[in-house]
Each structure stands twice: as structure tokens, then as C-alpha cells.
Design a protein around this motif. Sequence first.
Motif, mmCIF file in Angstrom:
data_model
loop_
_atom_site.group_PDB
_atom_site.id
_atom_site.type_symbol
_atom_site.label_atom_id
_atom_site.label_comp_id
_atom_site.label_asym_id
_atom_site.label_seq_id
_atom_site.Cartn_x
_atom_site.Cartn_y
_atom_site.Cartn_z
ATOM 1 N N ASP A 68 -17.527 49.650 43.268
ATOM 2 C CA ASP A 68 -17.222 48.830 44.438
ATOM 3 C C ASP A 68 -17.064 47.340 44.130
ATOM 4 N N LEU A 69 -17.282 46.935 42.894
ATOM 5 C CA LEU A 69 -17.235 45.512 42.562
ATOM 6 C C LEU A 69 -15.863 44.884 42.777
ATOM 7 N N THR A 70 -14.807 45.660 42.621
ATOM 8 C CA THR A 70 -13.473 45.084 42.744
ATOM 9 C C THR A 70 -12.822 45.319 44.089
ATOM 10 N N THR A 71 -13.142 46.420 44.750
ATOM 11 C CA THR A 71 -12.414 46.735 45.982
ATOM 12 C C THR A 71 -13.303 47.028 47.180
ATOM 13 N N GLY A 72 -14.529 47.335 46.972
ATOM 14 C CA GLY A 72 -15.397 47.745 48.065
ATOM 15 C C GLY A 72 -16.024 46.574 48.790
ATOM 16 N N PRO A 73 -16.889 46.885 49.728
ATOM 17 C CA PRO A 73 -17.556 45.842 50.508
ATOM 18 C C PRO A 73 -18.477 44.972 49.652
ATOM 19 N N ILE A 74 -18.861 45.481 48.513
ATOM 20 C CA ILE A 74 -19.746 44.720 47.633
ATOM 21 C C ILE A 74 -18.982 43.624 46.893
ATOM 22 N N ALA A 75 -17.650 43.748 46.826
ATOM 23 C CA ALA A 75 -16.850 42.797 46.061
ATOM 24 C C ALA A 75 -17.053 41.357 46.546
ATOM 25 N N VAL A 76 -17.045 41.144 47.851
ATOM 26 C CA VAL A 76 -17.251 39.793 48.392
ATOM 27 C C VAL A 76 -18.655 39.308 48.061
ATOM 28 N N GLN A 77 -19.633 40.182 48.242
ATOM 29 C CA GLN A 77 -21.008 39.800 47.909
ATOM 30 C C GLN A 77 -21.127 39.453 46.432
ATOM 31 N N MET A 78 -20.491 40.228 45.573
ATOM 32 C CA MET A 78 -20.583 39.980 44.143
ATOM 33 C C MET A 78 -19.972 38.629 43.796
ATOM 34 N N ARG A 79 -18.814 38.313 44.382
ATOM 35 C CA ARG A 79 -18.196 37.007 44.110
ATOM 36 C C ARG A 79 -19.107 35.870 44.574
ATOM 37 N N ARG A 80 -19.687 36.015 45.749
ATOM 38 C CA ARG A 80 -20.599 34.984 46.249
ATOM 39 C C ARG A 80 -21.847 34.894 45.369
ATOM 40 N N PHE A 81 -22.346 36.042 44.949
ATOM 41 C CA PHE A 81 -23.520 36.084 44.071
ATOM 42 C C PHE A 81 -23.221 35.347 42.772
ATOM 43 N N VAL A 82 -22.010 35.517 42.247
ATOM 44 C CA VAL A 82 -21.609 34.840 41.011
ATOM 45 C C VAL A 82 -21.538 33.331 41.230
ATOM 46 N N VAL A 83 -20.989 32.896 42.370
ATOM 47 C CA VAL A 83 -20.914 31.458 42.669
ATOM 48 C C VAL A 83 -22.321 30.862 42.760
ATOM 49 N N VAL A 84 -23.189 31.520 43.523
ATOM 50 C CA VAL A 84 -24.582 31.050 43.634
ATOM 51 C C VAL A 84 -25.231 31.066 42.261
ATOM 52 N N GLY A 85 -24.995 32.122 41.512
ATOM 53 C CA GLY A 85 -25.570 32.221 40.168
ATOM 54 C C GLY A 85 -25.090 31.116 39.246
ATOM 55 N N ALA A 86 -23.802 30.775 39.339
ATOM 56 C CA ALA A 86 -23.263 29.701 38.504
ATOM 57 C C ALA A 86 -23.895 28.354 38.860
ATOM 58 N N ILE A 87 -24.045 28.112 40.155
ATOM 59 C CA ILE A 87 -24.665 26.854 40.596
ATOM 60 C C ILE A 87 -26.119 26.786 40.133
ATOM 61 N N THR A 88 -26.862 27.859 40.380
ATOM 62 C CA THR A 88 -28.278 27.832 39.999
ATOM 63 C C THR A 88 -28.457 27.911 38.481
ATOM 64 N N ALA A 89 -27.510 28.527 37.779
ATOM 65 C CA ALA A 89 -27.572 28.524 36.311
ATOM 66 C C ALA A 89 -27.401 27.099 35.788
ATOM 67 N N GLY A 90 -26.488 26.351 36.405
ATOM 68 C CA GLY A 90 -26.313 24.949 36.022
ATOM 69 C C GLY A 90 -27.576 24.141 36.272
ATOM 70 N N ILE A 91 -28.202 24.398 37.418
ATOM 71 C CA ILE A 91 -29.461 23.723 37.729
ATOM 72 C C ILE A 91 -30.528 24.126 36.720
ATOM 73 N N GLN A 92 -30.584 25.431 36.408
ATOM 74 C CA GLN A 92 -31.580 25.912 35.444
ATOM 75 C C GLN A 92 -31.369 25.277 34.075
#
Length: 140
Positions: free
Chosen positions: A8-32
Amino acid sequence: MIRAVLRDLTTGPIAVQMRRFVVVGAITAGIQMGLLWLFVDVAGLNYLIGATIAIEITIILSYVFNNAWTFQASQNTGVSEYLGGLLKTNLVRGTAIPIQLGVLYVLVEWASLMYLIANAIAIFLSGLYRFVLDSQWTWG
């Protein structure tokens, strides 16, 4: 469970969540990474101790951002639910700390990588693990 999440990562309902999770992860990774640098190069802490402190700080930040944006459809609201979700994400992400620290240690001590580069790799490798557990348990 994991196979369904991966499909579901590319086409399912989880795809949007995964993209947002990656954005949040990138921001917090930078902070970390910034916190790790401050703890090690400025405060003089051992890189593993500095990483542990930086990870816990970004666990809390990640929860705040993910609860408000990534998982807004199943957002934890109310004091009890919010704090319960924070506890759950700490348990989920707390289990990823040994993975991240282990990868960090191996890359620094055995592969002679600079600790900041090693930490970036360790963050990436533990990211999918954290997403699967958070999406299924913290906000599932």
C-alpha cells in the motif's frame, strides 16, 4: 501485516501517510543531527550518549508532528488519549533505539565513518520499522 503495508505504500491509503511520515522524519532527523552535533562537539558528550538524548527529544517532536499531520484522521485528542499515544510511540520508538545505536556504533567503530554520517544511515535504516509499528499500534 508487513506485506500489506509495503504493497500500500505507493497506491493505497497508507501512501499519503507514508509521505507525510517521511517529511516529518526528515525534519526531525535534521533536528536530531543538529542536537547530536551540539551534544558531542559542543558539550563534549560521548556520541552514543549524545545520540540517545537526541533520539528521545526527537521522539517527542515526531509524536507531536505526526499526531497533528501524518495521522490526523486517527489523531489522538484529549489529555488521556494524547498522553497514551505519546507513551505508545515512546515504546515503539524506544525499541528502535537499540537498532539505531547499534548501527551507529558499528558504522563508527568498525567502518570508521564520521558519527554524523553514521547516524544519518542509522536513522534511515530504522525508519521503516518505526513507521510500521507506529501506523499499526500508536495510531492504528
